[in-house]
Design a protein around this motif. Sequence first.
Motif, PDB file in Angstrom:
ATOM      1  N   ARG A  45       6.600  17.719  -3.102  1.00 48.38           N
ATOM      2  CA  ARG A  45       6.230  16.553  -2.567  1.00 48.38           C
ATOM      3  C   ARG A  45       7.180  15.577  -2.565  1.00 48.38           C
ATOM      4  O   ARG A  45       7.832  15.609  -3.314  1.00 48.38           O
ATOM      5  N   LEU A  46       7.384  14.510  -1.510  1.00 46.98           N
ATOM      6  CA  LEU A  46       8.199  13.528  -1.274  1.00 46.98           C
ATOM      7  C   LEU A  46       7.567  12.130  -1.563  1.00 46.98           C
ATOM      8  O   LEU A  46       6.611  11.992  -0.712  1.00 46.98           O
ATOM      9  N   ALA A  47       7.933  11.478  -2.443  1.00 51.76           N
ATOM     10  CA  ALA A  47       7.295  10.041  -2.485  1.00 51.76           C
ATOM     11  C   ALA A  47       8.415   9.025  -1.944  1.00 51.76           C
ATOM     12  O   ALA A  47       9.236   9.028  -2.714  1.00 51.76           O
ATOM     13  N   VAL A  48       7.849   8.417  -1.129  1.00 50.73           N
ATOM     14  CA  VAL A  48       8.949   7.434  -0.679  1.00 50.73           C
ATOM     15  C   VAL A  48       8.519   5.953  -1.116  1.00 50.73           C
ATOM     16  O   VAL A  48       7.520   5.215  -0.662  1.00 50.73           O
ATOM     17  N   ARG A  49       9.106   5.553  -2.284  1.00 52.52           N
ATOM     18  CA  ARG A  49       8.840   4.207  -2.940  1.00 52.52           C
ATOM     19  C   ARG A  49       9.644   3.112  -2.064  1.00 52.52           C
ATOM     20  O   ARG A  49       8.742   2.081  -1.536  1.00 52.52           O
ATOM     21  N   ALA A  72      12.067   3.266   1.731  1.00 51.72           N
ATOM     22  CA  ALA A  72      12.497   4.054   2.318  1.00 51.72           C
ATOM     23  C   ALA A  72      14.165   3.241   2.562  1.00 51.72           C
ATOM     24  O   ALA A  72      14.429   2.365   2.736  1.00 51.72           O
ATOM     25  N   GLY A  73      15.005   4.287   2.681  1.00 53.96           N
ATOM     26  CA  GLY A  73      16.617   3.924   2.542  1.00 53.96           C
ATOM     27  C   GLY A  73      17.026   3.812   1.217  1.00 53.96           C
ATOM     28  O   GLY A  73      18.116   3.605   1.115  1.00 53.96           O
ATOM     29  N   GLN A  74      16.313   3.597   0.388  1.00 56.83           N
ATOM     30  CA  GLN A  74      16.608   3.345  -1.197  1.00 56.83           C
ATOM     31  C   GLN A  74      16.026   4.017  -2.217  1.00 56.83           C
ATOM     32  O   GLN A  74      16.720   4.280  -3.352  1.00 56.83           O
ATOM     33  N   ASP A  75      14.768   4.398  -2.289  1.00 56.10           N
ATOM     34  CA  ASP A  75      14.237   5.053  -3.509  1.00 56.10           C
ATOM     35  C   ASP A  75      13.323   5.940  -2.813  1.00 56.10           C
ATOM     36  O   ASP A  75      12.060   5.719  -2.727  1.00 56.10           O
ATOM     37  N   LEU A  76      13.602   7.241  -3.112  1.00 52.47           N
ATOM     38  CA  LEU A  76      12.584   8.481  -2.775  1.00 52.47           C
ATOM     39  C   LEU A  76      12.708   9.313  -4.019  1.00 52.47           C
ATOM     40  O   LEU A  76      13.746   9.545  -4.531  1.00 52.47           O
ATOM     41  N   ARG A  77      11.322   9.824  -4.489  1.00 53.57           N
ATOM     42  CA  ARG A  77      11.222  10.673  -5.435  1.00 53.57           C
ATOM     43  C   ARG A  77      10.795  11.996  -5.012  1.00 53.57           C
ATOM     44  O   ARG A  77      10.021  12.218  -4.212  1.00 53.57           O
ATOM     45  N   LEU A  78      11.382  13.268  -5.526  1.00 56.51           N
ATOM     46  CA  LEU A  78      11.101  14.519  -5.016  1.00 56.51           C
ATOM     47  C   LEU A  78      10.209  15.217  -6.150  1.00 56.51           C
ATOM     48  O   LEU A  78      10.906  15.320  -7.253  1.00 56.51           O
ATOM     49  N   LEU A  79       8.963  15.632  -5.963  1.00 50.53           N
ATOM     50  CA  LEU A  79       8.298  16.102  -6.861  1.00 50.53           C
ATOM     51  C   LEU A  79       8.096  17.732  -6.642  1.00 50.53           C
ATOM     52  O   LEU A  79       7.469  18.248  -5.683  1.00 50.53           O
ATOM     53  N   TRP A  90       1.014  -1.183  -0.143  1.00 55.54           N
ATOM     54  CA  TRP A  90       0.039   0.042   0.121  1.00 55.54           C
ATOM     55  C   TRP A  90       0.854   1.426  -0.170  1.00 55.54           C
ATOM     56  O   TRP A  90       0.494   2.110  -0.734  1.00 55.54           O
ATOM     57  N   ARG A  91       1.925   1.254   0.928  1.00 58.04           N
ATOM     58  CA  ARG A  91       2.761   2.422   0.919  1.00 58.04           C
ATOM     59  C   ARG A  91       3.550   2.701  -0.291  1.00 58.04           C
ATOM     60  O   ARG A  91       3.511   3.922  -0.709  1.00 58.04           O
ATOM     61  N   ARG A  92       4.071   1.708  -0.913  1.00 61.81           N
ATOM     62  CA  ARG A  92       4.738   1.936  -2.011  1.00 61.81           C
ATOM     63  C   ARG A  92       3.853   2.408  -3.292  1.00 61.81           C
ATOM     64  O   ARG A  92       4.182   3.173  -4.119  1.00 61.81           O
ATOM     65  N   GLY A  93       2.578   1.830  -3.269  1.00 62.53           N
ATOM     66  CA  GLY A  93       1.471   1.996  -4.301  1.00 62.53           C
ATOM     67  C   GLY A  93       1.059   3.427  -4.203  1.00 62.53           C
ATOM     68  O   GLY A  93       1.016   4.149  -5.149  1.00 62.53           O
ATOM     69  N   GLU A  94       1.027   3.858  -2.794  1.00 66.63           N
ATOM     70  CA  GLU A  94       0.736   5.319  -2.439  1.00 66.63           C
ATOM     71  C   GLU A  94       1.595   6.246  -3.193  1.00 66.63           C
ATOM     72  O   GLU A  94       1.379   7.485  -3.908  1.00 66.63           O
ATOM     73  N   ARG A 139      22.514   8.837  -4.212  1.00 69.11           N
ATOM     74  CA  ARG A 139      22.261   7.478  -4.083  1.00 69.11           C
ATOM     75  C   ARG A 139      20.666   7.110  -4.155  1.00 69.11           C
ATOM     76  O   ARG A 139      20.155   6.153  -4.677  1.00 69.11           O
ATOM     77  N   THR A 140      19.997   7.989  -3.192  1.00 71.99           N
ATOM     78  CA  THR A 140      18.533   7.429  -2.889  1.00 71.99           C
ATOM     79  C   THR A 140      17.461   8.177  -3.415  1.00 71.99           C
ATOM     80  O   THR A 140      16.303   7.927  -3.590  1.00 71.99           O
ATOM     81  N   LEU A 141      17.878   9.733  -3.832  1.00 69.76           N
ATOM     82  CA  LEU A 141      16.718  10.825  -4.158  1.00 69.76           C
ATOM     83  C   LEU A 141      16.987  11.151  -5.586  1.00 69.76           C
ATOM     84  O   LEU A 141      18.071  11.343  -6.069  1.00 69.76           O
TER      85      LEU A 141
END
Length: 483
Positions: free
Chosen positions: A247-251, A253-260, A14-18, A231-233
Motif C-alpha cells: 500500500r502507498l500512503a502519500v503524506r 505529494a512530492g515529499q513524503d511517501l510511505r510504502l507499506l 484530510w488526505r494527509r490524515g488518511e 529522498r521521498t519514499l
Amino acid sequence: MESRDELRGQIERWRRGEADVMVAHARGTHDVSPIYPRRDVGELLLDAASDLEPHEASACAAHLARAVAERVLEDARDDLEDALSRRHAFGRETFAWRALLAGVWQGAPGERGRGLVEAAERGAEAADALWRDARRRSDRDAGRLLRELAFPPHADAGPDAEARRALASRVLDATDDALRAGLEDADAHELAGLASALRRVELDPFVSPKTRFRRFGLRMTPLGYERVLDRTLRVDAGHRAPWPAPRLAVRRAGQDLRLLPPRLDHGVLGEVAAAEVVGRAVALSFVSPGLPPALARPAVGSVARAFGAAFALQLGEEEEWRRQGLEPSHAEKVARHARFVWLLQLRLAAVGTLVRGLHDAPEKPTGLLLADVAPTPTIDVDERVAELVERAVGVATPVRLARALAWNPAGAGARLRAGVGSLAIWVAMRERHDEDWYRNPRVEEGLRAAFERGGTFGVEGWCEELGATEDDAFARLRERFSR
C-alpha cells in the motif's frame, strides 16, 4: 480568498490524515483518526470556485466525493477488521479469516489449497454482506454530492462509463487466448491451482524480498530515479491486509511517501505488485510542490499509475533479468511468469470496471441494475459477478471471493486506463528511443514533465501528447502476450 484557503486546508488535512491512519494501522496503533472535511464543505467550494486555479474546482469536488464515500465506509472497515480477526474451522484447527485468505494467496498445493479456498469463502459471508451494503451507500452519497456541486468532470476523470466498459470488454476479448495459454502452461484448472501457479514458489530464489528494492533501484539508475526515491519514499511497517500488493500512503505529494509492504512474501507475484506501486511512487515524487492540494494529490493518478504499470511490465523483459545476473533459462521463466501476473492484473481491472456498473436493485436485492439501464430482475447480480471473474482468471471462483476480487476496488477503472495507457506509451517511447527506452537517460526529462503536472491531466491526455493511440496499446498487447 479565505474560503479558498480554508477549502485547500481541509482537503490537505484530510488526505494527509488518511495517510497517517494507514501508517498507524500498519504499525498496530489505532489512536489516529481521519480528519474529514466539514459536512458543509460543498458550500465552501461553491463560494471559493471563482478564486481557484484551472482544473482545481472539479478536482476538489472529486476529493470531497471521496471523503463522503470514505466516511460512509469507515464503520464498514471497522466491521471488516473484526471479520478478518474472527476464527473459522479449517481441518482440526481454527484460523482467523485473515490467515485463511493469506493462505489462499500463498498458493498451498493440492487438497490443502482447495480446503483453504472453501474455508476462506465460508468466512467471507458476513463481511461480503456488510461491504456490499456500505459500498452501495457510499456510491449513492458521493454521487449525490457531485450532482449538487455540478462541476464538470475533473481533468483525470477519463472517458465516460460506457467508454470504460467498452475498453474493458476489448481488453478481455484481446487477451482471452493469452490467458488460456498461460493456464495451460501452469496446468491450473481451479482457483486453488491458479493461486499455486501464481505463487510459483520455485522461482522465489530469484526474487528475494531482501534485495527487491535494491533491484528496483538498479533498474531506475539510468533515469536517476533511485535518488528521488531515496529522498521521498520510505518503507514503513507491513500492512495487515491479506493481499500481496504493498500500500502507498502519500503524506505529502512530492515529499513524503510511505510504502507499506505485505507481511508475507509472494515471490514473483509480489515482485510485480511491488514494482507497480514503486513506479507510481516515482511519479508522485515529482509532483510540483506549487500545485494546490487537490491537484498535488491526484484524485485518480492515472499518469502515475501508468508509469507504475510500465515499470511492472519491464519485469516481463528477459533482458532485464539477465542484467540482474540470471542464467538465460531462469530469466525466461521469471519474465514469462511476470508477464502472466501482469496480464491477470489487467484482466481483473477490466472486470472490476464492468462490475462497477452493476448494483443490486434496492427493491429486489437479487436484481441487476446496469448504469443508465432499467432493472432486469431476471439476471442475478452475484451470478453475473462470478461469471465475469471466472472469465478474468479462467477458473471458477466462489461468489463471495469473486466479489472480493472484483467488486471492492473503486479504482479498477483507473487501473484499467493506466494499464492500457502504459502499453500505448511504451510504443510511443520505443519509436522515439528504441526498444529499451526505459534505460535511456534522454527519456527522463519528458517523463518528469508529465509527472510534475499532478492531477491537471490524465493518461489519455499524456498519450495524445505523445501521439500514442488505443490501437497502439492493443498492438503492443498482442505483441507481448501472443505465443
